[in-house]
Design a protein around this motif. Sequence first.
Motif, PDB file in Angstrom:
ATOM      1  N   ASP A 179       6.024  -0.369   0.986  1.00 47.19           N
ATOM      2  CA  ASP A 179       5.916  -2.126   1.720  1.00 47.19           C
ATOM      3  C   ASP A 179       5.450  -2.746   1.295  1.00 47.19           C
ATOM      4  O   ASP A 179       5.543  -3.992   1.730  1.00 47.19           O
ATOM      5  CB  ASP A 179       5.527  -1.695   3.155  1.00 47.19           C
ATOM      6  N   ALA A 180       4.168  -2.580   0.930  1.00 46.68           N
ATOM      7  CA  ALA A 180       3.219  -3.366  -0.051  1.00 46.68           C
ATOM      8  C   ALA A 180       3.604  -3.951  -1.192  1.00 46.68           C
ATOM      9  O   ALA A 180       3.129  -5.561  -1.502  1.00 46.68           O
ATOM     10  CB  ALA A 180       1.952  -2.801  -0.349  1.00 46.68           C
ATOM     11  N   ARG A 181       4.160  -4.035  -1.764  1.00 47.22           N
ATOM     12  CA  ARG A 181       4.816  -4.209  -2.776  1.00 47.22           C
ATOM     13  C   ARG A 181       6.446  -5.073  -2.424  1.00 47.22           C
ATOM     14  O   ARG A 181       7.043  -5.829  -3.640  1.00 47.22           O
ATOM     15  CB  ARG A 181       5.321  -3.166  -3.905  1.00 47.22           C
ATOM     16  N   THR A 182       6.905  -4.764  -1.626  1.00 49.00           N
ATOM     17  CA  THR A 182       7.847  -5.754  -0.812  1.00 49.00           C
ATOM     18  C   THR A 182       7.860  -6.516   0.027  1.00 49.00           C
ATOM     19  O   THR A 182       7.917  -6.602   1.191  1.00 49.00           O
ATOM     20  CB  THR A 182       8.666  -4.519  -0.461  1.00 49.00           C
ATOM     21  N   PRO A 183       7.840  -7.855  -0.371  1.00 54.08           N
ATOM     22  CA  PRO A 183       7.531  -8.778   0.092  1.00 54.08           C
ATOM     23  C   PRO A 183       7.827  -9.567   1.470  1.00 54.08           C
ATOM     24  O   PRO A 183       8.289 -10.199   2.275  1.00 54.08           O
ATOM     25  CB  PRO A 183       6.178 -10.342  -0.670  1.00 54.08           C
TER      26      PRO A 183
END
Length: 224
Positions: free
Chosen positions: A76-80
């Motif tokens: 999630d953190a790497r998929t803006p």
Amino acid sequence: MTRAALLVLADGRFPAGGHAHSGGAEPAVRAGRIRDARDLEAFCRGRLHTTGLTSAALAAAAALGIDPAALDEAADARTPSPALRATARRLGRQMLRAARATWPGPELDALATAFPRGAHQPVVLGLAARSAGLGPRDAAHCVAYEAVSGPATAAVRLLSLDPFQATAVLARLAPDMDLVAERAAEQAARAAHAGTDALPAASAPLLDITAEQHAAWPVRLFAS
């Protein structure tokens, strides 16, 4: 470990829903960034070494046995892009259905219970590889291949590109796929000791931007 299981998991006919997605190729074609086989190769190489590396490392980490909930949070953190996060979870849900039917096991069942709306697809794929008796490098290779084969297949439909040329693009990218899979597996092994922050966070901002634009199109050939 069985190598044949890797062929099943990486097969484009595995019913995980990937055929409905272009990996960003559809908006790139409309914008004129992919016009021929040379453009397709450049697009795929860029995707492979950015979001492909990130996804391959997530899959390798899941295959290694790292907590899938922590990996989903890292994904999630790497998929803006909200559109890409939604796509990743839809694909993850479909992948999980296929994997549970193919290689049933308690880890996949637990993931389905924890994420009823779907976990990120690379995390599910890595856990599917683990259930199939495959290792982290196998999972990473599968994701690396998927990162380029999806756009290549889509380009054949979008551009009426010669399928022989599209396949030749994949063959030329084989050394890059091997390199990305190796790096992804190494970084997953590091994350097993240092935590998920050690996983790569390579990104492709233009893919995020065009994914949001593509999601708003009233008519499109691919879901993403």
